[in-house]
Write an enzyme that holds these catalytic residues in place. Structure first.
Site, PDB file in Angstrom:
ATOM      1  N   GLY A 174       0.535  -1.260   0.002  1.00 32.00           N
ATOM      2  CA  GLY A 174       0.012  -0.628  -0.189  1.00 32.00           C
ATOM      3  C   GLY A 174       0.782   1.358   0.152  1.00 32.00           C
ATOM      4  CG  ASN A 175       0.709   5.578  -1.458  1.00 29.96           C
ATOM      5  OD1 ASN A 175       1.322   6.105  -1.028  1.00 29.96           O
ATOM      6  ND2 ASN A 175      -0.381   6.639  -1.907  1.00 29.96           N
ATOM      7  CB  ILE A 176       3.875   7.324   1.769  1.00 33.19           C
ATOM      8  CG1 ILE A 176       5.078   6.138   1.412  1.00 33.19           C
ATOM      9  CG2 ILE A 176       4.562   7.641   3.512  1.00 33.19           C
ATOM     10  CD1 ILE A 176       5.550   7.716   1.138  1.00 33.19           C
ATOM     11  N   GLY A 179      -2.035   2.798   5.900  1.00 32.21           N
ATOM     12  CA  GLY A 179      -2.380   1.595   7.440  1.00 32.21           C
ATOM     13  C   GLY A 179      -2.091   0.337   7.029  1.00 32.21           C
ATOM     14  CE  LYS A 180       3.096   0.138   4.516  1.00 25.03           C
ATOM     15  NZ  LYS A 180       3.130   1.512   4.004  1.00 25.03           N
ATOM     16  CB  THR A 181       2.084   1.482  10.683  1.00 25.37           C
ATOM     17  OG1 THR A 181       3.450   1.671  10.544  1.00 25.37           O
ATOM     18  CG2 THR A 181       2.760   0.814  12.397  1.00 25.37           C
ATOM     19  CD  GLU A 250       5.983  -1.200   6.451  1.00 26.03           C
ATOM     20  OE1 GLU A 250       5.577  -0.335   6.910  1.00 26.03           O
ATOM     21  OE2 GLU A 250       6.939  -1.647   7.598  1.00 26.03           O
TER      22      GLU A 250
END
Length: 388
Positions: A174-176, A179-181, A250
């Site tokens: 996903g983009n910067i 919501g990955k974190t 990630e």
């Protein structure tokens, strides 16, 4: 000459079940092959001897190595190899010279000339390409080991009916600020999952320098260095052994290349010659290392939402990120994972990343078996719209 591979002679000998490379270093310009023992049995193993001799030894063009290469290639006397003058000694030797012609034509660009004209600007690009071309020469031992490993696994399974473990590898893309974190922190508590985040701390301390900050401050100057280091550090994550049933990472080397590197090239922040070298590096390393993914979770989040989150978390190296970059990276992710413009290495599960924190956590709890690749989401391979 400038590169480190100079003054080395590498001998790769294929034995019955192993490959044992031998390196002999020369410490002076009066370079001669020192006597050493090689098995010249008959019949000779199919690879024979492979000798790498620098184009110029001791920084003297046309020195002893040039005549040595000619002598070996022509089957003439080669002083120093076992001290022998027997022409038959050379019949099983393959000579591989430095690939200077490749260095002089990288997508129409002479990297050797660039390096000599401005070493400060082009030395890293040139050195990394030299390393790649030399590694390409040495690819066969790795292929042998891979083949032996595959045959061993086949023997275990078919002959002994032994079931090998098949851990699942999930990449969160996903983009910067997508919501990955949040997703990773949630599944970090799962007993069956090992979470491996992007090695941002490594990127922020490379020899005491914050490479990530340098990259964001001056993309055009530092893009190649950063992207090549990102591929290296992400590949280490791909290859890191794990004992849990699921490894969740990630991002991946694939998004690093198809989204971030391609965007740099498309925007003019990476030169054509840098892109060409990086492209060859990526193709070679993914072929050799084969970084495997079983599932891709794509957090599809609008650039506007991403920007709000970036401002809220207030990371120092992200303060200069413009909205244009987020829009562009969103387009690259869509091209790769939705439109299929680039190869997708695993099934994709698209998740709406625009929801608030509470809604996202609820969705993760409800659908954890799908997100962890333990169950297959309906229409996973053709899914074009967010699933929540």
């Amino acid at each position: 000459m400038y590169w480190t591979v100079q003054k080395q002679v590498v001998t790769a000998i294929k034995q019955e079940h192993s490959v044992e490379p031998k390196v002999i270093n020369s410490q002076n310009s009066d370079f001669k092959l020192q006597p050493f023992t090689l098995p010249l049995t008959d019949p000779w193993p199919s690879w024979g001897q492979v000798m790498m001799i620098p184009d110029s030894v001791g920084d003297i063009p046309g020195s002893v190595s040039s005549s040595m290469i000619g002598n070996i290639r022509n089957g003439s006397t080669c002083n120093g190899v076992n001290g022998s003058t027997d022409h038959s000694v050379n019949r099983n030797i393959t000579v591989i010279e430095e690939p200077v012609k490749k260095w002089q034509n990288v997508d129409g660009n002479n990297t050797l000339e660039l390096m000599y004209s401005d070493p400060k600007r082009w030395s890293y690009l040139f050195e990394s390409y030299v390393l790649l071309t030399m590694m390409q020469v040495h690819h066969r031992p790795q292929e042998l080991l891979n083949s032996l490993h595959e045959r061993y696994e086949e023997w275990l399974v078919k002959k002994n009916k032994f079931s090998l473990p098949a851990p699942v590898v999930v990449a969160v893309e996903g983009n910067i600020g997508s919501g990955k974190t949040t997703l990773l922190n949630h599944f970090r508590q799962h007993p069956d999952v090992e979470v491996l985040e992007e090695p941002v701390d490594k990127w922020k301390n490379v020899g005491g320098k914050n490479l990530l900050e340098l990259f964001y401050t001056d993309c055009q100057r530092w893009s190649y260095l950063f992207e090549s280091y990102a591929v290296l550090s992400l590949m280490k994550i791909h290859k890191k052994p794990h004992v849990t049933p699921v490894k969740m990472i990630e991002r991946s080397v694939y998004s690093g290349y198809f989204c971030f590197e391609h965007n740099l090239c498309k925007s003019g922040m990476m030169s054509k010659v840098e892109h060409s070298v990086h492209n060859e590096w990526f193709n070679w390393i993914t072929k050799q290392q084969q970084p495997h993914l079983d599932l891709i979770i794509y957090l599809k989040t609008s650039p506007e939402t991403c920007m709000e989150r970036i401002k809220a978390r207030n990371r120092s190296e992200e303060k200069t990120i413009p909205m244009e970059l987020l829009n562009a990276l969103h387009e690259r992710h869509e091209e790769w994972l939705i439109q299929g413009k680039f190869p997708v290495p695993a099934p994709v599960m698209v998740v709406d990343g625009n929801r608030d924190l509470e809604e996202m956590i609820t969705f993760y709890k409800k659908n954890d078996q799908y997100i962890l690749g333990m169950k297959q989401w309906p229409q996973l391979h053709t899914l074009q719209q967010p699933v929540c």
